[in-house]
Design a protein around this motif. Sequence first.
Motif, PDB file in Angstrom:
ATOM      1  N   LEU A  38      -9.128   0.259   1.865  1.00 51.44           N
ATOM      2  CA  LEU A  38      -7.843  -0.442   1.742  1.00 51.44           C
ATOM      3  C   LEU A  38      -8.009  -1.776   1.035  1.00 51.44           C
ATOM      4  CD1 LEU A  38      -6.100   0.154   5.163  1.00 51.44           C
ATOM      5  CD2 LEU A  38      -5.229   0.741   2.915  1.00 51.44           C
ATOM      6  N   ASN A  89       0.811  -1.229   0.000  1.00 50.18           N
ATOM      7  CA  ASN A  89       0.000   0.000   0.000  1.00 50.18           C
ATOM      8  C   ASN A  89       0.838   1.269   0.000  1.00 50.18           C
ATOM      9  OD1 ASN A  89      -2.512  -1.058  -0.244  1.00 50.18           O
ATOM     10  ND2 ASN A  89      -2.893  -1.205   1.956  1.00 50.18           N
ATOM     11  N   ARG A 147       0.344  17.095  -8.843  1.00 53.57           N
ATOM     12  CA  ARG A 147       0.921  15.811  -9.228  1.00 53.57           C
ATOM     13  C   ARG A 147      -0.171  14.885  -9.756  1.00 53.57           C
ATOM     14  NH1 ARG A 147       3.721  13.736  -4.526  1.00 53.57           N
ATOM     15  NH2 ARG A 147       4.841  15.711  -4.604  1.00 53.57           N
ATOM     16  N   ALA A 182      -0.360  13.424 -13.452  1.00 49.64           N
ATOM     17  CA  ALA A 182      -0.290  11.976 -13.636  1.00 49.64           C
ATOM     18  C   ALA A 182      -1.214  11.526 -14.757  1.00 49.64           C
ATOM     19  CB  ALA A 182      -0.650  11.270 -12.331  1.00 49.64           C
ATOM     20  N   MET A 203       1.066  22.776   5.045  1.00 50.70           N
ATOM     21  CA  MET A 203       0.038  21.771   4.738  1.00 50.70           C
ATOM     22  C   MET A 203      -0.668  22.134   3.453  1.00 50.70           C
ATOM     23  SD  MET A 203      -1.396  18.997   5.951  1.00 50.70           S
ATOM     24  CE  MET A 203      -2.754  18.000   5.382  1.00 50.70           C
ATOM     25  N   ARG A 214      -8.092   3.110  -3.039  1.00 51.35           N
ATOM     26  CA  ARG A 214      -7.018   2.533  -2.248  1.00 51.35           C
ATOM     27  C   ARG A 214      -6.121   3.623  -1.668  1.00 51.35           C
ATOM     28  NH1 ARG A 214      -5.727  -2.838  -2.233  1.00 51.35           N
ATOM     29  NH2 ARG A 214      -3.563  -3.318  -1.725  1.00 51.35           N
ATOM     30  N   GLU A 215      -5.810   4.605  -2.518  1.00 53.16           N
ATOM     31  CA  GLU A 215      -4.985   5.722  -2.033  1.00 53.16           C
ATOM     32  C   GLU A 215      -5.675   6.420  -0.869  1.00 53.16           C
ATOM     33  OE1 GLU A 215      -4.138   8.841  -4.928  1.00 53.16           O
ATOM     34  OE2 GLU A 215      -4.041  10.278  -3.256  1.00 53.16           O
ATOM     35  N   ARG A 220       3.378   6.255  -8.326  1.00 50.90           N
ATOM     36  CA  ARG A 220       3.808   7.539  -8.908  1.00 50.90           C
ATOM     37  C   ARG A 220       4.332   8.501  -7.842  1.00 50.90           C
ATOM     38  NH1 ARG A 220      -1.216   7.519 -11.276  1.00 50.90           N
ATOM     39  NH2 ARG A 220      -1.328   6.570 -13.338  1.00 50.90           N
ATOM     40  N   GLU A 251      -9.545  16.484   5.731  1.00 54.01           N
ATOM     41  CA  GLU A 251      -8.314  16.627   4.963  1.00 54.01           C
ATOM     42  C   GLU A 251      -8.419  15.918   3.615  1.00 54.01           C
ATOM     43  OE1 GLU A 251      -5.239  17.141   8.720  1.00 54.01           O
ATOM     44  OE2 GLU A 251      -5.723  15.151   7.972  1.00 54.01           O
ATOM     45  N   LEU A 309       1.860   4.696  -2.222  1.00 52.04           N
ATOM     46  CA  LEU A 309       1.250   5.502  -3.273  1.00 52.04           C
ATOM     47  C   LEU A 309       2.069   5.338  -4.553  1.00 52.04           C
ATOM     48  CD1 LEU A 309       0.259   8.871  -1.572  1.00 52.04           C
ATOM     49  CD2 LEU A 309      -1.059   6.767  -1.843  1.00 52.04           C
ATOM     50  N   GLN A 347      -8.372  17.699   0.015  1.00 50.31           N
ATOM     51  CA  GLN A 347      -7.455  17.288  -1.040  1.00 50.31           C
ATOM     52  C   GLN A 347      -8.184  17.222  -2.387  1.00 50.31           C
ATOM     53  OE1 GLN A 347      -5.687  13.406  -0.546  1.00 50.31           O
ATOM     54  NE2 GLN A 347      -4.985  13.454  -2.667  1.00 50.31           N
ATOM     55  N   TYR A 386       0.711  14.872   7.401  1.00 49.46           N
ATOM     56  CA  TYR A 386      -0.522  14.964   8.193  1.00 49.46           C
ATOM     57  C   TYR A 386      -0.226  15.367   9.630  1.00 49.46           C
ATOM     58  CZ  TYR A 386      -3.116  13.108   4.280  1.00 49.46           C
ATOM     59  OH  TYR A 386      -3.689  12.951   3.047  1.00 49.46           O
ATOM     60  N   SER A 413       1.506  21.682   0.423  1.00 50.69           N
ATOM     61  CA  SER A 413       1.697  20.297  -0.005  1.00 50.69           C
ATOM     62  C   SER A 413       0.403  19.734  -0.600  1.00 50.69           C
ATOM     63  CB  SER A 413       2.211  19.427   1.142  1.00 50.69           C
ATOM     64  OG  SER A 413       1.531  19.718   2.328  1.00 50.69           O
ATOM     65  N   ARG A 431       0.531  20.878  -4.098  1.00 54.39           N
ATOM     66  CA  ARG A 431       1.519  20.091  -4.840  1.00 54.39           C
ATOM     67  C   ARG A 431       0.960  18.716  -5.158  1.00 54.39           C
ATOM     68  NH1 ARG A 431       5.767  20.101  -1.313  1.00 54.39           N
ATOM     69  NH2 ARG A 431       5.408  22.330  -1.043  1.00 54.39           N
ATOM     70  N   MET A 432       0.264  18.118  -4.174  1.00 51.31           N
ATOM     71  CA  MET A 432      -0.356  16.807  -4.401  1.00 51.31           C
ATOM     72  C   MET A 432      -1.356  16.888  -5.552  1.00 51.31           C
ATOM     73  SD  MET A 432      -1.427  14.745  -1.000  1.00 51.31           S
ATOM     74  CE  MET A 432      -1.480  16.003   0.240  1.00 51.31           C
ATOM     75  N   ILE A 491      -5.248   4.386   2.175  1.00 50.61           N
ATOM     76  CA  ILE A 491      -3.906   4.531   2.764  1.00 50.61           C
ATOM     77  C   ILE A 491      -3.835   5.816   3.577  1.00 50.61           C
ATOM     78  CG2 ILE A 491      -1.457   4.838   2.260  1.00 50.61           C
ATOM     79  CD1 ILE A 491      -1.966   3.227  -0.344  1.00 50.61           C
ATOM     80  N   ARG A 492      -4.331   6.901   2.969  1.00 51.50           N
ATOM     81  CA  ARG A 492      -4.249   8.198   3.652  1.00 51.50           C
ATOM     82  C   ARG A 492      -5.043   8.181   4.962  1.00 51.50           C
ATOM     83  NH1 ARG A 492      -2.112  12.271   0.595  1.00 51.50           N
ATOM     84  NH2 ARG A 492      -1.705  11.744  -1.579  1.00 51.50           N
TER      85      ARG A 492
END
Lengths: 234, 402
Positions: free
Chosen positions: B399, A99, B11, B15, B1, B308-309, A103, B322, A101, B326, A116, B4, B7-8, B312-313
């Motif tokens: 997940l 798991n 990206r 992508a 924060m 899934r991402e 890329r 948050e 990320l 995003q 975070y 970023s 920036r996320m 994870i977060r």
Amino acid sequence: MSARAPVISLRGISRVFGRGESAVKALNGVDLDVAQGEFVAVMGASGSGKSTCMNIIGCLDRPTGGDYFFCGLEVSRLSPDELALIRRHQIGFIFQGFNLLARTTALANVELPLIYQRVPKKERRTRAEEALAAVGLSSRAHHLPNELSGGQQQRTAIARALVTQPSLLLADEPTGNLDSATKVEVMNLLADLNRRRGITIVMVTHEPDMSQFASRQVVFRDGRPVGDSQKEAL
Amino acid sequence: MFASTIRMALRAIAANLMRSALTVLGIVIGVASVVALVTIGEGATAQVRSEMSAMGDNLLIVRAGAARRPGEPHQDAAPLELEDAFAIAQEIRGIDQAAPSSSMKTIVVQGNTNWSTSVTGTTSAYLPCRSYDIAAGRSFTQTEDNGLKPACILGETVREKLFGNDEALGGIVRIGRTPCPVIGVMAPKGENTMGVDQDDVVLMPIRAFSRRIRGNDDVAQISVSVSDDRSTTAVKASIEALMRDRRQVSPGGMDDFEVRDMKEIASAISEATNVMTGLLSAIAAVSLLVGGIGIMNIMLVSVTERTREIGIRLAIGALRAEVRMQFLVEAAVLSGCGGILGLLLGNAGAYWATRSMDMPFIPSPSIAAVALLFSIGVGVLFGWLPAHRASRLDPMEALRHE
């Protein structure tokens, strides 16, 4: 053993999925204590409830009944966001499927939990590099996950879990996707972290070989622990 | 924060560059068309204003016959007289000039060249009233203004048609059967708002024109130039009072003449242009809405793809707010990029269009700001649902998602 309150203290934990006649009791009165610095392997057949128990321990899920004290704090009735804050500051996760990320470089993956935690950029970078160095991956910091081998990916995930210096490391089948040589490498790393840094680790696995790296083995069957190497030793 | 998060977002957009580009196409087109239309509209308005002022600043035009409806003059109204112009010049305060004029389409001949043009009988006051400048030679003298002796001043178009590269001054043109010495040539003014060539004219002293060309003493209109510091409205009112008196309109009776304020006409035309611009922009804005729906669609797909991402977060401790932020930021950055592209494209289009229509190109920073804010707003509005959906995911199930 430490005299302080146990990191994990489960009391009569139950977890029911669904309602009425189709309800499934995944956990049925689990009592379990894990002290600071222990390395516990949770074993059991699939459907034995070990993964459900793991999710509750990891504050990803809430029990239907019973009490869960995490570092002395009753967390079984907390809101999703309050649980998220506990995960953010106290728990590191390692998953079977890594798991990471996609890329996103190994380094950026390791930095993510610190983002975070609102850690300033410079410090974030330093700590992530240290965590990668601790798992022996400094040279691969700027590679993407798909450029890394399975073992390297899992070590990146371990670095990500460690970077926040959590009270508890949870590993869900950490060797499930790895070949046997790499399995030993990853398990040695976990055992080493436990020994040298005193990090508390709870690991779910169905492989008896892997459980031997842990200091204590707990076996689940039908939604409750039925064997515990620690109690047997007593 | 926040840095970023942005920036996320960048990206994530990079992508899937192709998909991101197609997603914002609607926003790009919407912003581009609104910006282009408004900018072209501003150019058109500015052009109308400059053309109107080229026709004569502070110009009032007195004509016989009242327009009951626009373009429908009172048919049986008595024509104006030369004396009306003199009376206005003498009695009305706050004016610079008053020029009577009368025109006729006729053929002007020079050597073996002839040209059909509009010949206007008037006085030297006409030139300042209508903002004509003498480029060569001179205007009419007072003797010419009041006399019957023929003389003429050529507009640039007529001069070019009749004389080409030859010297026009001192030449003789034949207007109807009357030979007229050319005493002056006017500087070119170009087309007016209605597309009429203002240089396709020949001016003559009005008495000579009436006697020799036109054959009657009627005055078609009197051009009045109002002093800069006077209000055209007040002068217009006093001219109306004077003319009612001179033409013996009974109190409360209907005027059989009209005084037109060119400023009013200019502002009416600008207003019409603005209304058109507004309507077209509103239609174009609809594509912004469509673009927003496109963004929502792709963001929903993206949330599903990245379940899934998100898992994870959430697992490593992201709060729901948050995760929502995003995806909201991602939608806003996406549509903001579309807004910037649209802004560039719209200005490029407006530049090209105004250049090819010979209009001024007036890019407006306020339109740019509004367009940009609006497109970001569209992203936030339509990104809300996908972002909310992402934030409500259960970390465990997310997940497990393949």
